[in-house]
Design a protein around this motif. Structure first.
Motif, PDB file in Angstrom:
ATOM      1  N   ASN A 202      52.123  69.524  39.089  1.00 44.27           N
ATOM      2  CA  ASN A 202      52.273  68.682  37.914  1.00 44.27           C
ATOM      3  C   ASN A 202      52.101  67.198  38.261  1.00 44.27           C
ATOM      4  O   ASN A 202      52.609  66.746  39.289  1.00 44.27           O
ATOM      5  CB  ASN A 202      53.684  68.920  37.352  1.00 44.27           C
ATOM      6  N   PRO A 203      51.407  66.427  37.421  1.00 41.99           N
ATOM      7  CA  PRO A 203      51.258  64.995  37.715  1.00 41.99           C
ATOM      8  C   PRO A 203      52.593  64.262  37.791  1.00 41.99           C
ATOM      9  O   PRO A 203      52.701  63.237  38.469  1.00 41.99           O
ATOM     10  CB  PRO A 203      50.400  64.467  36.563  1.00 41.99           C
ATOM     11  N   LEU A 204      53.625  64.779  37.120  1.00 41.72           N
ATOM     12  CA  LEU A 204      54.932  64.115  37.166  1.00 41.72           C
ATOM     13  C   LEU A 204      55.601  64.255  38.534  1.00 41.72           C
ATOM     14  O   LEU A 204      56.628  63.639  38.790  1.00 41.72           O
ATOM     15  CB  LEU A 204      55.851  64.677  36.079  1.00 41.72           C
ATOM     16  N   LYS A 205      55.018  65.084  39.425  1.00 40.69           N
ATOM     17  CA  LYS A 205      55.564  65.212  40.777  1.00 40.69           C
ATOM     18  C   LYS A 205      55.386  63.923  41.574  1.00 40.69           C
ATOM     19  O   LYS A 205      56.101  63.678  42.535  1.00 40.69           O
ATOM     20  CB  LYS A 205      54.841  66.350  41.517  1.00 40.69           C
TER      21      LYS A 205
END
Lengths: 405, 405
Positions: free
Chosen positions: A373-376
């Motif tokens: 996930n890009p939020l990682k």
């Protein structure tokens, strides 16, 4: 037919019973494969109405009648991306959105099988060394399973954000002086003393979960005469996905096998070096460096399995610069509204590079695996090309756009 | 039968053609509902084999034959949580994992319809004021659609991480002095001058996407004699989900309608105040404060629709403290390996409070909507109960656990 599941050494071929507590071959020390001989035929038309997770492919997975640990992992979206296909230079492109797994990465597939195996082996504790997706995933699945989870992390270069999920999911987190290799040494010592089951990449059961990505690509796309691009760090995921496709071939479900494309970062590319220089064995890199932290690995555990995947699939592997990773991430997000953690953009950048070099046919149908996930990773350097504009009232905004004309 | 889609004022009942560029009733100024009269019967047995997104319920959604903007939103997992059910005190509990949508929140459902509508209205630009999930979602869907996206954010109290997705998905971001209300004023001024379509909560089309959560709960759970808990900020989601259930009733698909449970944070609870004090109209809160930032809203746009949902469903609403939010988040993550952004834990905490007060029957089957991904907010105060232990070697870890016995 009755199901048979066992372990087999990839080197000497020695077989081990399913419930042996073992990580590597006790004869020659090499890696183990899990072998599943299905109890019934696996066919496409039996899939309708099954659970919306990777466990829909139950014939091809080890069964856990009681004690299956699941959070609904896998069976993630496969989304066609026409604009990004054009940017890369291929006929068609599909992104496999594995960042939409329960803890935000493909690791959840493996940890579902891994923690289920821990319960089957009657273990009460699990352990791993990790600062990222592995510890996040193991922590969540352990909580679900009621297993005590121990996470060992190096004290150096660890972002607080990376620890967030391990702490949130109630793992016991130990921070120690040193780097990842030191942490791994501690894991090996503690595992025996504490009766803890190791769920680092050496564990062969995790790849049984990860192989389901191949089944899903087959089911969702309806064809396998394709190329599949995968970021390569510890070499587990590319190996597992290839295993999945091979099994579909063995069971007579598909005829065409895909080409596997391995993607590394230039600062952490021991497998590319091995492949391009024709080395006899892999040469570990001491200080790997890349913004794609999920694949910042200098001494990949599963490299032999990855080499097998590349050889058998007549695959390709290449490395890209961090600058190209940022460009690829920008292309994904700006053109398609889809993104991943930086390592996922490595696969996009590598595919473009291989098309530019004439090594991938522009007529290819490409599937690129978005592993996290890009939020990682919300580091500012990933988005420095888009600085906010400071204003005081609406007229400044209106003025801004009238100047753009 | 032919599909008919139009807008209707919730107050004076005036109807407007589908393609009217309008946000509120031009007669009385009140909120608008979208009405979809399906072109064909909607039945459970027609769903098999349909797309794995909210667009599987195509009869009940406005159609966009050309120009549907989709990233595979909706049709998210519904996971049973037995341990957390016990913690809350209900017979059974299911979490609806809307944090696994493409940009990590339920807003994606609405933005798929919202940006599709923008294209249908031949708009080239969209605009919103937001610092969180709304701007993240609108930015991604605009990129996918090829729309220019303008995001106005207040300069005060904005976390850099919250801006990450808007910048990543290539929106034009303007930072201005003042708070959210000031930013909203600027949006209204700019929208007209710049021919930009407003996709803030006032836009009625977004709720058409969000109502699909109800269809999914019905399809996945197979029953609707349940309670559904939803965090309440701007009041859109609880209204939309209720609308979805009501439509299933109107079309003869279900007989039982659920009880809707609204959950607010004590520091931002204007709807609870309205409900409990029997006010004539809602009283805006000037400085709402809570760690559940996604629902830190003092003057909710859709409050009248939420009141309708609570009245019609014989629902309940309550507010919980930030301490209780942290406790509920800890319970979710420790017991089940599932989590959400803090506002999602508000629904869990509120459900427990209502059971403890005897207002929810312990025999209830409860569905709680996890509206956003836990990676949306990785603040340290959410996990301060689990501090890492600093060690120097393996023996310290082994010693730690031998002392625990």
């Amino acid at each position: 037919m009755s199901e048979r599941v066992y372990l087999m050494c990839i080197s000497c071929g020695r077989e081990f019973e399913r419930d042996t507590l073992i990580y590597t071959c006790s004869s020659c020390g090499d890696l183990l494969d899990v072998v599943v001989e299905p109890k019934s035929l696996f066919r496409r038309d039996t899939l309708q109405g099954r659970v919306d997770s990777m466990w829909r492919y139950k014939e091809l997975l080890p069964s856990f009648d009681k004690g299956l640990v699941t959070l609904g992992e896998g069976y993630t979206r496969l989304v066609e991306c026409k604009k990004l296909a054009k940017w890369i230079g291929v006929r068609s492109l599909y992104l496999k959105l594995d960042g939409l797994n329960p803890t935000g990465s493909f690791k959840d597939r493996g940890m579902s099988v891994g923690t289920s195996t821990a319960l089957r082996l009657r273990m009460k504790r699990v352990i791993c060394a990790s600062t990222g997706n592995t510890s996040a995933s193991l922590s969540a699945y352990s909580a679900r399973a009621g297993l005590e989870c121990i996470v060992i992390i190096p004290r150096e270069k660890v972002a607080v954000g990376k620890l967030f999920q391990a702490r949130l999911f109630n793992s016991k987190v130990f921070q120690m002086v040193g780097g990842f290799d030191d942490a791994m040494t501690v894991v090996l010592k503690c595992a025996q003393a504490l009766d803890a089951y190791i769920l680092n990449s050496i564990n062969p059961w995790r790849l049984e979960g990860q192989k389901t990505t191949a089944y899903e690509i087959w089911e969702q796309l309806g064809r396998t005469d394709i190329a599949v691009a995968v970021p390569v760090g510890n070499c587990g995921n590319i190996s597992a996905i290839w295993k999945g496709f091979k099994e579909l071939g063995i069971h007579g479900v598909i005829k065409d096998l895909p080409i596997m494309i391995g993607a590394q970062a230039e600062g952490a590319a021991p497998l590319v070096e091995y492949w391009e220089k024709g080395l006899e064995t892999i040469r570990p890199w001491k200080n790997p460096e890349t913004i794609a932290t999920a694949i910042r690995i200098g001494n990949p555990v599963n490299w032999k399995k990855a080499v097998r995947a590349l050889r058998e699939s007549k695959g390709l592997i290449t490395a890209v610069s961090d600058d190209d990773v940022v460009k690829a991430l920008r292309a994904m997000s700006s053109l398609e509204g889809l993104a991943g953690e930086p390592s996922s953009a490595v696969a996009i950048a590598a595919s473009k590079k291989l098309v530019d070099e004439g090594r991938i046919d522009p007529d290819t149908t490409l599937v690129s695996v978005v592993t996290g996930n890009p939020l990682k990773d919300t580091s500012d350097y990933l988005i420095s090309w888009n600085e906010p504009v400071k204003i005081t009232d609406a007229n400044e905004i209106i003025g801004y756009f009238s100047r753009q004309k």
